[in-house]
Design an enzyme around this catalytic site. Structure first.
Site, PDB file in Angstrom:
ATOM      1  N   ARG A 252      33.084  90.401  58.479  1.00  0.00           N
ATOM      2  CA  ARG A 252      32.737  90.808  56.921  1.00  0.00           C
ATOM      3  C   ARG A 252      32.931  89.548  56.082  1.00  0.00           C
ATOM      4  NH1 ARG A 252      29.537  94.132  58.703  1.00  0.00           N
ATOM      5  NH2 ARG A 252      30.031  96.440  58.823  1.00  0.00           N
TER       6      ARG A 252
ATOM      7  N   LYS B 161      29.327  96.450  51.555  1.00  0.00           N
ATOM      8  CA  LYS B 161      29.668  97.583  52.607  1.00  0.00           C
ATOM      9  C   LYS B 161      31.080  98.395  51.957  1.00  0.00           C
ATOM     10  CE  LYS B 161      28.071  98.185  55.861  1.00  0.00           C
ATOM     11  NZ  LYS B 161      26.666  98.897  55.874  1.00  0.00           N
TER      12      LYS B 161
ATOM     13  N   CYS C  62      58.308 102.011  55.261  1.00  0.00           N
ATOM     14  CA  CYS C  62      59.789 102.364  55.977  1.00  0.00           C
ATOM     15  C   CYS C  62      60.754 100.799  55.896  1.00  0.00           C
ATOM     16  CB  CYS C  62      59.492 102.552  57.347  1.00  0.00           C
ATOM     17  SG  CYS C  62      58.612 101.270  58.250  1.00  0.00           S
TER      18      CYS C  62
ATOM     19  N   GLY D 288      12.093  70.670  27.131  1.00  0.00           N
ATOM     20  CA  GLY D 288      10.720  71.487  27.274  1.00  0.00           C
ATOM     21  C   GLY D 288      10.922  72.955  27.265  1.00  0.00           C
TER      22      GLY D 288
ATOM     23  N   GLY E 150       9.966  76.598  29.567  1.00  0.00           N
ATOM     24  CA  GLY E 150       9.574  77.018  30.680  1.00  0.00           C
ATOM     25  C   GLY E 150       9.144  78.437  30.763  1.00  0.00           C
TER      26      GLY E 150
ATOM     27  N   GLY F  67      12.217  80.238  29.165  1.00  0.00           N
ATOM     28  CA  GLY F  67      12.854  79.783  27.775  1.00  0.00           C
ATOM     29  C   GLY F  67      12.905  78.445  27.602  1.00  0.00           C
ATOM     30  N   VAL F  68      13.566  77.897  26.754  1.00  0.00           N
ATOM     31  CA  VAL F  68      13.943  76.320  26.688  1.00  0.00           C
ATOM     32  C   VAL F  68      14.955  75.828  27.354  1.00  0.00           C
ATOM     33  CG1 VAL F  68      15.130  74.793  24.840  1.00  0.00           C
ATOM     34  CG2 VAL F  68      13.386  76.691  23.955  1.00  0.00           C
TER      35      VAL F  68
ATOM     36  N   LYS G  99      19.073  75.817  31.288  1.00  0.00           N
ATOM     37  CA  LYS G  99      17.820  76.620  30.834  1.00  0.00           C
ATOM     38  C   LYS G  99      18.631  78.072  30.188  1.00  0.00           C
ATOM     39  CE  LYS G  99      15.339  75.871  35.170  1.00  0.00           C
ATOM     40  NZ  LYS G  99      14.554  76.374  36.274  1.00  0.00           N
TER      41      LYS G  99
ATOM     42  N   ASP H 291       6.389  80.674  44.411  1.00  0.00           N
ATOM     43  CA  ASP H 291       5.581  79.961  43.420  1.00  0.00           C
ATOM     44  C   ASP H 291       5.923  78.333  43.460  1.00  0.00           C
ATOM     45  OD1 ASP H 291       4.312  79.533  41.098  1.00  0.00           O
ATOM     46  OD2 ASP H 291       5.772  80.174  39.598  1.00  0.00           O
TER      47      ASP H 291
END
Length: 659
Positions: free
Chosen positions: A28, A53, A165, A409, A411, A414-415, A430, A521
């Site tokens: 795990r 899990k 113990c 810029g 996107g 957002g900015v 971002k 994309d």
């Protein structure tokens, strides 16, 4: 999301919460934060975390201690070798593979965890004790042996929650005397039964011998690295280090020559033995055309570069010479050959055991080459690659460490701003517009995305989630969006540079393909260009978290119809093959210098034409060979489209032919 303090792969023993529950052991991925100890499935082939899990609230932990390994366990408590059936092979004791157990005791009993190394166990116990030190229910006694077959092996008590113990000697937690965070509890005097148990001699706890450096992998630092947090270890270019823990993750634990230990970025090192990456004359990812351009710029007789060949596993020596009578000089490319006995040569009479020995010989003897190798040529600044995060375990970034310098810029989310982290590291920030993203789902997945690390991917460094808007912190790319770069620099590109851009993107996508990670994309607008003209893929996987129906619906005005194959337009069926289709369109964007695909049609007309079999025309800058590659991405049947691995091989073949 709290910052991850530790992250390791251990073997976990089933807790057998029911009497009928089987005893088994599973690997795990364990994550420790200040609030929880969690464990997950882990996909070793893809190198990514699976489903959760289980977890334990840190405040419920009452004890963390080592466990004395069981000697000579019976067959039912042994595990088979990986990949073999237990009924057909030799059984191997669990302690031979994960020999260092420890226990995390909480309100439901002990959780037994097995570490592959003593050092890793010590570090986890130390950190766990540190985070539980203010807990109100820390116990004063514990069971040093396993709970097996309905009883503790150390004292034979049959109740799983029975008092320990063996008395802890102020080791459980690390409160200073007089701390006000919790009341000090005096241990209760033992009962007569417990007194008898305590008088029984316990089996001695085995002491682990320190790991000898002769048993450890030795590596050499390719770049300097300054620690970004307390867990990191400083790297000095050219110095040797020993690897204590190696994993599929991008951070390894290492030790330096002075005995200092910490985490280092695995892409900053190379194996010490017979590695050529440390030599000035070697340029790993340089293409044939880039080598020719650099050698011509240098213009020195005997200038040379050793680089990876377009053929996997091969190397090429590129040499410049003026003495041939050609006014501009001549460049020759020699493939380093090898014999069945693993001897290397450029001229068959001169065989060498290593490539550095081969190069050293030809630095003094031309021996059939156009010139002896006089001057190693390389890029002036071999920039260090990006690290996966700003230091080991640095996932949540403090906004106070960010300085905003200018807006880059706006996107989809957002900015985007350019800034500095702690005043010295360039980053892109971002600022996620509220309501534009499914934030909780993204934050959960972003931890996996941070472990995606490739030189042609824009590296995700971390997030700021403790305020709104949340920030996504990534690698900064000075030349911005590829689409704008193509449009603004359109008259300055040679066709070979355009093919190199395609290669850059294809390398990134081959990596994502190998991790079974979809982009969804892929387009020129979602690739960025750094200050050296290298193209990197950005925003991989982010489209899954968009909340704008106009973007997520195939009939929406913002949906990337022009980059989508028929199965996405008709059935919203995304796969690696839909990324292949989009890559073909991206190649078309590159060779058309930023034109809009299907520029004469609306989105709905484009979707209709694609369904009818219409494909993009050949841009005039694309050769027939290049157009054949992009056209192969647009097969109507997804299964007939090539993989990114095949596409990359085809692109490299064309690069050699057209240079």
């Amino acid at each position: 999301m709290a910052a991850v303090i530790l992250e390791s792969i251990f073997l976990k023993r089933s807790q057998q919460k029911k009497k009928t529950s089987p005893l088994n052991f599973k690997k795990r991925l364990f994550l420790l934060t200040v609030h929880k100890l969690s464990y997950y499935e882990y996909d070793f082939e893809r190198g990514r975390r699976g489903s959760k899990k289980g977890s334990i609230d840190v405040e419920k932990i009452t004890c963390v201690e080592t466990v004395i390994p069981e000697k000579n366990p019976p067959p039912e408590r042994q595990i088979p070798r990986r990949g073999e059936e237990s009924s057909e092979m030799e059984q191997i004791s669990i302690i031979e593979r994960f020999p260092y157990p420890f226990q995390v005791v909480y309100d439901e009993g002990p959780l037994y965890v097995f570490s592959p190394t003593e050092e890793l166990r010590k570090r986890w116990i130390h950190q766990l004790k540190n985070v539980i030190r203010y807990n109100s229910d820390l116990v004063q006694k514990y069971h040093p042996c396993f709970w097996i077959d309905g009883q503790y092996l150390c004292c034979s008590q049959t109740a799983k929650n029975a008092m320990g113990c063996q008395i802890l000697e102020n080791r459980n937690g690390s409160l200073k005397p007089g701390s006000s965070h919790r009341k000090t509890k005096k241990p209760l005097p033992p009962t007569p039964e417990e007194d008898q148990i305590l008088k029984k001699p316990l089996p001695p706890e085995p002491t682990a011998a320190p790991i000898s450096t002769t048993e450890l992998k030795k590596v050499v630092a390719l770049y300097d690295y300054m620690p970004m947090n307390a867990n990191d270890l400083q790297l000095r270019k050219g110095e040797e280090y020993f690897i204590l823990e190696e994993s599929n993750l991008p951070w390894w634990r290492a030790r330096d020559k002075n005995g200092q230990e910490g985490y280092i970025p695995s892409n900053y090192i190379t194996e010490a033995e017979d590695s050529i990456e440390m030599y000035e004359w070697y340029s790993k990812h340089m293409t044939r055309s880039q080598a020719e351009q650099l050698l011509k710029q240098e213009g020195k007789e005997g200038g040379f570069i050793v680089r990876d060949s377009s053929k996997a596993g091969k190397y090429t020596v590129s040499v410049f010479a003026k003495s041939t009578g050609e006014p501009q000089g001549v460049i020759r490319h020699y493939v380093v050959c090898s014999t069945p006995q693993s001897q290397y040569y450029l001229a068959e009479k001169h065989l060498f055991s290593t490539i550095p020995e081969l190069i050293n010989y030809h630095q003094h003897n031309s021996a059939g080459l156009i010139s002896r190798l006089k001057y190693p040529v390389s890029k002036q600044n071999k920039n260090a690659p990006s690290t996966a995060g700003l230091g080991y375990g640095s996932w949540e970034i403090d906004p106070k460490d960010l300085t905003f310098l200018k807006e880059l810029g706006t996107g989809q989310f957002g900015v985007v701003k350019y800034g500095k982290w702690r005043g010295q590291y360039d980053v892109a920030i971002k600022m996620i517009r509220e309501g534009s993203m499914s934030e909780d789902e993204f934050i959960e997945e972003a931890k996996v995305m941070m472990n995606l690390s490739h030189e042609k991917l824009v590296q995700l460094y971390g997030v700021c989630t403790k305020q709104r808007p949340i920030f996504i912190i990534t690698e900064y790319m000075a030349n911005g969006c590829l689409l704008n770069y193509l449009r603004e620099m359109r008259h300055r590109f040679q066709t070979q540079q355009l093919l190199e851009m395609c290669k850059d993107v294809c390398e990134a996508m081959e990596y994502l393909e190998s991790k079974q990670f979809l982009h969804r994309d892929l387009a020129a607008r979602n690739c960025l260009v750094n200050d050296q003209g290298v193209v990197k893929v950005s925003d991989f996987g982010l489209s899954r978290y968009v909340l704008d129906d106009e973007y997520t619906s195939s009939v929406g005005s913002k949906f990337p119809v022009r980059w989508s194959p028929p199965e996405v337009l008709m059935y919203s069926k995304f796969s690696s093959k839909s990324d292949i289709w989009a890559f073909g369109v991206l190649m078309w964007e590159i060779y058309s210098l930023g034109k809009m695909p299907y520029e004469r049609f609306t989105n709905s007309e484009t979707a209709e034409h694609i369904a009818q079999g219409l494909r993009l025309y050949r841009p005039h800058l694309a050769s027939e060979r290049v157009y054949t590659i992009m056209y192969s991405c647009w097969h109507e049947k997804a299964d007939e489209r090539p993989s990114f691995k095949i596409l990359l091989s085809n692109i490299l073949d064309v690069m050699d032919e057209e240079s």
